[in-house]
Scaffold this motif. Sequence first.
Motif, PDB file in Angstrom:
ATOM      1  N   LEU A   1       0.871  -1.164   0.000  1.00 44.34           N
ATOM      2  CA  LEU A   1       0.000   0.000   0.000  1.00 44.34           C
ATOM      3  C   LEU A   1       0.912   1.218   0.000  1.00 44.34           C
ATOM      4  N   THR A   2       0.853   2.000  -1.111  1.00 46.74           N
ATOM      5  CA  THR A   2       1.782   3.112  -1.305  1.00 46.74           C
ATOM      6  C   THR A   2       1.026   4.412  -1.505  1.00 46.74           C
ATOM      7  N   ASN A   3       1.392   5.429  -0.714  1.00 43.69           N
ATOM      8  CA  ASN A   3       0.838   6.773  -0.872  1.00 43.69           C
ATOM      9  C   ASN A   3       1.973   7.684  -1.328  1.00 43.69           C
ATOM     10  N   ASP A   4       1.874   8.151  -2.592  1.00 42.36           N
ATOM     11  CA  ASP A   4       2.978   8.876  -3.208  1.00 42.36           C
ATOM     12  C   ASP A   4       3.084  10.318  -2.728  1.00 42.36           C
ATOM     13  N   THR A   5       4.157  10.975  -3.120  1.00 44.77           N
ATOM     14  CA  THR A   5       4.406  12.383  -2.791  1.00 44.77           C
ATOM     15  C   THR A   5       3.240  13.261  -3.253  1.00 44.77           C
TER      16      THR A   5
ATOM     17  N   ASN B   1      -7.981   1.682   7.181  1.00 39.82           N
ATOM     18  CA  ASN B   1      -8.080   0.527   8.062  1.00 39.82           C
ATOM     19  C   ASN B   1      -7.394  -0.607   7.324  1.00 39.82           C
ATOM     20  N   THR B   2      -6.203  -0.964   7.765  1.00 42.85           N
ATOM     21  CA  THR B   2      -5.301  -1.741   6.906  1.00 42.85           C
ATOM     22  C   THR B   2      -5.750  -3.167   6.632  1.00 42.85           C
ATOM     23  N   GLY B   3      -6.324  -3.849   7.649  1.00 39.69           N
ATOM     24  CA  GLY B   3      -6.503  -5.282   7.491  1.00 39.69           C
ATOM     25  C   GLY B   3      -5.158  -5.944   7.262  1.00 39.69           C
ATOM     26  N   SER B   4      -5.166  -7.101   6.592  1.00 37.26           N
ATOM     27  CA  SER B   4      -3.940  -7.881   6.369  1.00 37.26           C
ATOM     28  C   SER B   4      -3.285  -7.491   5.051  1.00 37.26           C
ATOM     29  N   ILE B   5      -1.994  -7.159   5.139  1.00 33.92           N
ATOM     30  CA  ILE B   5      -1.201  -6.782   3.967  1.00 33.92           C
ATOM     31  C   ILE B   5       0.091  -7.592   3.996  1.00 33.92           C
ATOM     32  N   THR B   6       0.336  -8.352   2.915  1.00 33.53           N
ATOM     33  CA  THR B   6       1.532  -9.200   2.910  1.00 33.53           C
ATOM     34  C   THR B   6       2.791  -8.419   2.584  1.00 33.53           C
ATOM     35  N   GLY B   7       2.648  -7.231   2.014  1.00 33.79           N
ATOM     36  CA  GLY B   7       3.796  -6.387   1.704  1.00 33.79           C
ATOM     37  C   GLY B   7       4.017  -5.342   2.772  1.00 33.79           C
ATOM     38  N   SER B   8       4.193  -4.087   2.351  1.00 32.73           N
ATOM     39  CA  SER B   8       4.495  -2.994   3.274  1.00 32.73           C
ATOM     40  C   SER B   8       3.549  -1.824   3.038  1.00 32.73           C
ATOM     41  N   ILE B   9       3.607  -0.849   3.949  1.00 30.11           N
ATOM     42  CA  ILE B   9       2.946   0.440   3.767  1.00 30.11           C
ATOM     43  C   ILE B   9       4.031   1.500   3.679  1.00 30.11           C
ATOM     44  N   ALA B  10       4.004   2.298   2.594  1.00 31.21           N
ATOM     45  CA  ALA B  10       4.990   3.361   2.407  1.00 31.21           C
ATOM     46  C   ALA B  10       4.259   4.673   2.156  1.00 31.21           C
ATOM     47  N   ASN B  11       4.540   5.678   2.990  1.00 29.45           N
ATOM     48  CA  ASN B  11       3.884   6.978   2.859  1.00 29.45           C
ATOM     49  C   ASN B  11       4.891   8.064   2.545  1.00 29.45           C
ATOM     50  N   SER B  12       4.647   8.745   1.397  1.00 29.39           N
ATOM     51  CA  SER B  12       5.425   9.923   1.046  1.00 29.39           C
ATOM     52  C   SER B  12       4.523  11.144   0.906  1.00 29.39           C
TER      53      SER B  12
ATOM     54  N   SER C   1       6.881  11.358   5.187  1.00 27.33           N
ATOM     55  CA  SER C   1       6.151  12.619   5.124  1.00 27.33           C
ATOM     56  C   SER C   1       5.336  12.795   6.396  1.00 27.33           C
ATOM     57  N   ASN C   2       4.005  12.885   6.300  1.00 22.15           N
ATOM     58  CA  ASN C   2       3.193  13.214   7.468  1.00 22.15           C
ATOM     59  C   ASN C   2       2.065  12.211   7.695  1.00 22.15           C
TER      60      ASN C   2
END
Length: 230
Positions: free
Chosen positions: A61-65, A73-84, A104-105
């Motif tokens: 789950l990626t949130n870009d710049t 509400n994440t539930g199950s994620i087999t990868g990562s969460i990245a926030n920019s 970021s924030n």
Amino acid sequence: NNSGHTLTSILNDSSGTIQNGITNNGSITNITNEGKINANGITNSSQIGMIDNTGLITGNLTNDTNSIITTINTGSITGSIANSGEITTLNVTGNVNNGITNDSNIANLIINQGVSLGNNGISNNAGNIANLTINKGVNLGNSGITNNANIGSLIVNESVSYNGSGSISNALGIAKDKTLTATNGITLNATSGSVNNLGTIAGNLSNVKDSTITNFNNSGIITGDLYNDG
């Protein structure tokens, strides 16, 4: 979803699979996943109101710049969460196998009871987490919390490790019978901060120059030294 286009709602029900993930370059009010989102997971390059996952996301789950997500509400994620970009509330309700990275924030980051973030834990590299709450039974792996920027309020209700060159700028709280292990110490840099330790701080606690702690309550143990330059 292409730039300039708006989707009110995406519902992937319990028997559904989105094979190649979701990429958003426009505006989506709500994404509800009860089934599976495979491959590329979810990538937001614009604006999403809510992501509510009670199923499984097998990618990241990626949130870009310059992108905004109001609530996750994440539930199950087999990868990562990245926030920019900007996230108002990141509510970690299931395991995120490869951890969370913030550049970021994030206004509110809540790790709920019993959740595991694998061995990568939480990395706050160049951003700001205004409020971080670690609840009972949480497993952040060997990495724990790495803070190289700023965390406003850190509330610890489970034993975790803490490291990094960053600071805490509002409040630090450790629950009874829980340990915050800070091998390289904890730096406080607050305008009107507070410390409430009911458990154990395993490491040094430093209040830097021009930092003000208005309330310091310790009924637990601090194994290291207490430095006050504020």
